[in-house]
Design a protein around this motif. Sequence first.
Motif, PDB file in Angstrom:
ATOM      1  N   GLY A 116       0.828  -1.206   0.000  1.00 10.61           N
ATOM      2  CA  GLY A 116       0.000   0.000   0.000  1.00 10.61           C
ATOM      3  C   GLY A 116       0.859   1.251   0.000  1.00 10.61           C
ATOM      4  O   GLY A 116       2.090   1.201   0.062  1.00 10.61           O
ATOM      5  N   LEU A 117       0.199   2.388  -0.094  1.00 10.10           N
ATOM      6  CA  LEU A 117       0.904   3.667  -0.108  1.00 10.10           C
ATOM      7  C   LEU A 117       1.672   3.904   1.186  1.00 10.10           C
ATOM      8  O   LEU A 117       2.758   4.483   1.184  1.00 10.10           O
ATOM      9  N   ALA A 118       1.088   3.484   2.309  1.00 12.72           N
ATOM     10  CA  ALA A 118       1.720   3.733   3.606  1.00 12.72           C
ATOM     11  C   ALA A 118       2.692   2.625   3.987  1.00 12.72           C
ATOM     12  O   ALA A 118       3.417   2.759   4.980  1.00 12.72           O
ATOM     13  N   GLY A 119       2.713   1.551   3.234  1.00 16.81           N
ATOM     14  CA  GLY A 119       3.611   0.447   3.574  1.00 16.81           C
ATOM     15  C   GLY A 119       3.240  -0.242   4.876  1.00 16.81           C
ATOM     16  O   GLY A 119       4.054  -0.359   5.798  1.00 16.81           O
ATOM     17  N   VAL A 120       1.987  -0.696   4.933  1.00 18.02           N
ATOM     18  CA  VAL A 120       1.514  -1.330   6.168  1.00 18.02           C
ATOM     19  C   VAL A 120       2.007  -2.779   6.238  1.00 18.02           C
ATOM     20  O   VAL A 120       2.440  -3.380   5.238  1.00 18.02           O
ATOM     21  N   ARG A 135      -4.264  -7.393  14.245  1.00 10.05           N
ATOM     22  CA  ARG A 135      -3.259  -6.406  14.639  1.00 10.05           C
ATOM     23  C   ARG A 135      -2.996  -5.456  13.468  1.00 10.05           C
ATOM     24  O   ARG A 135      -2.821  -5.904  12.330  1.00 10.05           O
ATOM     25  N   SER A 136      -2.970  -4.188  13.772  1.00 10.57           N
ATOM     26  CA  SER A 136      -2.746  -3.159  12.755  1.00 10.57           C
ATOM     27  C   SER A 136      -1.722  -2.171  13.281  1.00 10.57           C
ATOM     28  O   SER A 136      -2.033  -1.353  14.159  1.00 10.57           O
ATOM     29  N   GLY A 137      -0.525  -2.238  12.744  1.00 13.53           N
ATOM     30  CA  GLY A 137       0.526  -1.320  13.164  1.00 13.53           C
ATOM     31  C   GLY A 137       0.821  -1.444  14.638  1.00 13.53           C
ATOM     32  O   GLY A 137       0.967  -2.546  15.186  1.00 13.53           O
ATOM     33  N   GLY A 178      -0.462  -1.597  -4.699  1.00  9.36           N
ATOM     34  CA  GLY A 178      -1.479  -2.505  -4.158  1.00  9.36           C
ATOM     35  C   GLY A 178      -0.969  -3.256  -2.935  1.00  9.36           C
ATOM     36  O   GLY A 178       0.175  -3.125  -2.483  1.00  9.36           O
ATOM     37  N   PHE A 179      -1.834  -4.066  -2.398  1.00 10.55           N
ATOM     38  CA  PHE A 179      -1.504  -4.848  -1.206  1.00 10.55           C
ATOM     39  C   PHE A 179      -1.167  -6.303  -1.621  1.00 10.55           C
ATOM     40  O   PHE A 179      -1.669  -6.819  -2.637  1.00 10.55           O
ATOM     41  N   GLN A 180      -0.373  -6.907  -0.793  1.00  8.39           N
ATOM     42  CA  GLN A 180      -0.042  -8.327  -0.964  1.00  8.39           C
ATOM     43  C   GLN A 180      -0.501  -9.098   0.266  1.00  8.39           C
ATOM     44  O   GLN A 180      -0.250  -8.676   1.398  1.00  8.39           O
ATOM     45  N   ARG A 216      -5.559  -0.756   6.911  1.00  3.20           N
ATOM     46  CA  ARG A 216      -5.255   0.587   7.415  1.00  3.20           C
ATOM     47  C   ARG A 216      -3.976   0.540   8.224  1.00  3.20           C
ATOM     48  O   ARG A 216      -3.694  -0.452   8.902  1.00  3.20           O
ATOM     49  N   PRO A 217      -3.231   1.616   8.191  1.00  2.00           N
ATOM     50  CA  PRO A 217      -1.993   1.668   8.980  1.00  2.00           C
ATOM     51  C   PRO A 217      -2.310   1.562  10.473  1.00  2.00           C
ATOM     52  O   PRO A 217      -3.360   1.981  10.932  1.00  2.00           O
TER      53      PRO A 217
END
Length: 217
Positions: A116-120, A135-137, A178-180, A216-217
């Motif tokens: 993603g753009l934020a590199g989550v 878990r998110s960030g 995009g996301f992986q 989401r980050p």
Amino acid sequence: MVRGVRKTRRGARDAGRGVRTRRGALLLAAALTLGAGGAVGATGCGPETSPAPGGPASATSAPTGPTTPAASSDPATSTPPAPTTPPRTATPPGTIAPTEEPRGQEVLVEVVVSGGLAGVRNQLIVHYDGTWTSRSGTKPPRTGRMTPAEAAELRAALEDPAYARVPTRPTGDPVPDGFQYVLTHRHRIVVAGDGERPPALRRVFAALPDGGPPTRP
């Protein structure tokens, strides 16, 4: 005078005869005694002799030891044979041994999303009993529990033979920024992207709790 001399001589002869007669009787008695003693010694009836040291020789006896009881023909008293252990059978080559059923707290599926753009880099873990952790960030993890029907649907989607044929790497064109997604189920890893997904993979994503792994980050 002459008669007296004759009587004296006759008396002397008679006395001599008496002496010889007694001497002969004594000699005869001695001879008989010696003969009886020799006969007694010859017949073994003489004085006892002490046996040889160690006592008389005895008959050879069979060696003593544990004896095996003879088999009884009476079923009530006969000893049953010892049970034998059946031989182990080897597993034929290529055969997979059955595994135990997974426990409720074992991990059913783990999904890690990154990019993603934020590199989550976020994570979603679902257990066999339907409990899940997201878990998110650096945010505190969120937890929940799927209903039995929702957990059964997710298990069915993961155990679908069609899902076993899903490629382990993305087949569609990559989406910029995009996301992986990396899905791990029973040691099988499938990597998917935001591009084209097979129907079996879409079914698994649709069954994930909380709308799937957080992006989401």
